[in-house]
Design an enzyme around this catalytic site. Sequence first.
Site, PDB file in Angstrom:
ATOM      1  N   ARG A 191     -47.522 -77.803 -34.515  1.00 25.28           N
ATOM      2  CA  ARG A 191     -48.203 -76.978 -33.523  1.00 25.28           C
ATOM      3  C   ARG A 191     -48.455 -75.562 -34.040  1.00 25.28           C
ATOM      4  NH1 ARG A 191     -45.819 -79.048 -27.663  1.00 25.28           N
ATOM      5  NH2 ARG A 191     -46.232 -81.257 -28.025  1.00 25.28           N
ATOM      6  N   LYS A 243     -42.588 -77.955 -34.670  1.00 24.49           N
ATOM      7  CA  LYS A 243     -42.879 -76.531 -34.533  1.00 24.49           C
ATOM      8  C   LYS A 243     -42.417 -75.769 -35.772  1.00 24.49           C
ATOM      9  CE  LYS A 243     -42.471 -76.737 -29.488  1.00 24.49           C
ATOM     10  NZ  LYS A 243     -41.769 -76.234 -28.279  1.00 24.49           N
ATOM     11  N   ARG A 294     -54.472 -74.865 -24.731  1.00 24.60           N
ATOM     12  CA  ARG A 294     -53.689 -73.915 -25.526  1.00 24.60           C
ATOM     13  C   ARG A 294     -54.392 -73.738 -26.864  1.00 24.60           C
ATOM     14  NH1 ARG A 294     -48.617 -76.594 -26.219  1.00 24.60           N
ATOM     15  NH2 ARG A 294     -48.128 -75.907 -24.111  1.00 24.60           N
ATOM     16  N   LYS A 340     -43.406 -83.924 -31.369  1.00 20.42           N
ATOM     17  CA  LYS A 340     -43.936 -82.600 -31.650  1.00 20.42           C
ATOM     18  C   LYS A 340     -43.114 -81.921 -32.742  1.00 20.42           C
ATOM     19  CE  LYS A 340     -41.313 -80.669 -27.765  1.00 20.42           C
ATOM     20  NZ  LYS A 340     -41.405 -79.998 -26.447  1.00 20.42           N
ATOM     21  N   CYS A 380     -37.827 -77.104 -16.036  1.00 21.69           N
ATOM     22  CA  CYS A 380     -37.302 -78.409 -16.427  1.00 21.69           C
ATOM     23  C   CYS A 380     -36.565 -78.234 -17.747  1.00 21.69           C
ATOM     24  CB  CYS A 380     -38.442 -79.428 -16.545  1.00 21.69           C
ATOM     25  SG  CYS A 380     -39.386 -79.308 -18.083  1.00 21.69           S
ATOM     26  N   CYS A 423     -40.933 -70.078 -18.111  1.00 23.80           N
ATOM     27  CA  CYS A 423     -42.068 -70.954 -18.397  1.00 23.80           C
ATOM     28  C   CYS A 423     -42.997 -70.957 -17.182  1.00 23.80           C
ATOM     29  CB  CYS A 423     -41.583 -72.366 -18.696  1.00 23.80           C
ATOM     30  SG  CYS A 423     -40.876 -73.220 -17.269  1.00 23.80           S
ATOM     31  N   CYS A 449     -39.578 -74.976 -22.814  1.00 23.33           N
ATOM     32  CA  CYS A 449     -40.705 -74.073 -23.046  1.00 23.33           C
ATOM     33  C   CYS A 449     -40.338 -72.596 -22.877  1.00 23.33           C
ATOM     34  CB  CYS A 449     -41.864 -74.423 -22.112  1.00 23.33           C
ATOM     35  SG  CYS A 449     -42.558 -76.056 -22.418  1.00 23.33           S
ATOM     36  N   CYS A 499     -47.596 -77.227 -13.973  1.00 25.50           N
ATOM     37  CA  CYS A 499     -46.923 -78.120 -14.917  1.00 25.50           C
ATOM     38  C   CYS A 499     -46.453 -79.398 -14.229  1.00 25.50           C
ATOM     39  CB  CYS A 499     -45.736 -77.416 -15.568  1.00 25.50           C
ATOM     40  SG  CYS A 499     -44.868 -78.487 -16.744  1.00 25.50           S
TER      41      CYS A 499
END
Length: 576
Positions: free
Chosen positions: A154, A222, A84, A220, A485, A440, A489, A446
Amino acid sequence: MSDSNNEKDLIVEGKHADNERLKLDSNYLRGTIAEDLTDNLTGGFTPDNYQLIRTHGMYQQDDRDIRAERQKQKLEPLHNVMLRARMPGGIITPTQWLAVDKFSQDKTSYGSIRLTTRQTFQFHGVLKPDIKLMHQTLNDYGIDAIATAGDVNRNVLCTSNPVESELHQEAYEWAKKISEHLLPKTRAYAEIWLDGEKIEGGTETDDIEPILGKSYLPRKFKTTVVIPPQNDIDVHANDLNFVAIAENGKLIGFNVLVGGGLAMTHGDKSTYPRKADDFGYVALKDTLVIAAAVVTTQRDWGNRVNRKNAKTKYTLDRVGIETFKAEVEKRASVEFAESRPYQFTFRGDRFGWVEGIEGKHHLTLFIENGRLIDGPNSPLKSGVAEIAKVHKGDFRMTANQNLIVAGVAESDKDNIEAIARQYGLINDGISKQRQNSMACVAFPTCPLAMAEAERYLPGLVTKVEAILTQHDVSEEHVILRVTGCPNGCGRAMLAEIGLVGKGPGKYDMYLGGNHSGTRVPKLYKESVDEATILTEINQLVEHWSKKRNADEGFGDFTIRAGIVAEVKVSKRDFHA
């Protein structure tokens, strides 16, 4: 929990999660990645490096469609990586695009480019021998993948196509500044992938991480820059958001929203999606110091014991919003002023031509699920490449997986549109429902996917379109999102109808989001198959079509009609 300054409430005590050990032992994100690259006995990475390569912008994956067959043949999974890129604000030049297009065609297993909800592109299916070449090729064109995954800040998002182009340019520049300010300072990326070469725009540094720290962030993180009234980047999906405040068309500062996030874990009621809280207004000059203060507060107070509760949203709910806010003010030596008024009225992309400033025009192309690949009768990827060969402006990747051909002169409009139509990039028959549906990646790449999403969505939308037509609301749309899931995303936890994968062919069904993206939906049906989902949607749409108030959206109707309860405070209401 009420706000508290008790020290025991600020730091979670206990044995740290193993990710904390590997980050601390990684020598500032180096690990033994370089050594792994020379191991030809396996296509994958060691367990520690499997995690560390994420901070270099990659996830190790394999083709799950053929995993069982390879096991029968006593072969390891067909390991590869997904990369990415880091593209603050989603802007990419035609020259860069053509380089990305060529690499995807020559060196990836799928030959596709995937536009993501993080306003960038992904390569899928890059084998170990080509990983270093991939980074070096991107670097040659001024692109890197630093910190697009892992426990770092990110890719920074920015509203893609606002009404006021001058304001967009200012906001975009701040998105870039924030991205650079919060980047890891380690030289690990340059050493491993670029043979120690200087990264464009970077500086030589010692291995000191003044903002992220030696152990980096607990989870993470964002960040976004958004320009009202468009909420096209879904602020409530993010830890830190800067809402642009303008006077006379000029950017003067930001309202700062903290603590949004959508990921959760099936069966774990300590996890939940959460809206961001508005901390207040700051002047432009204080933007970077406030960004750093929010990040360092989360760095120091975030949960390093339980990764499922490590995001900023849980830190706010644990220590208290006012306590967190006061600490940010203390670290930044800046006090938040009262928030300036703003309103979100729309969060989709504005398709077709939009006129900007200086005689320039922007063409937004709908890219279903963001997947650019040449298929039968739809050579989409080749079409974008053909546009790139003649386009004099730039491209903007949107957080809704679409692509904007930006900065087109009046004299070039007809040529750009003709190419787009020739290659199937413009389809006048695309419904509003399809334009406002998203998924997603999920299967086959994935490793977290429990159910289909990207491959499932197009057919599902066709069936939903038929339901809307049946009930005479075909010109309306429902924000529909499918994820494989519960990790968030596809941003299903801000949808009017959100389907979250629970198992093969089974989804949890959530209702009650709204068009502006300011409300989290609530569980309506658990672990249901497509037949049940379509039956429910049919009945719900029928009720909506007959009993709605004027201009009442589907999600608003489900709340008013008592079909689901409104989620006002996620910690209290989401699982109630």
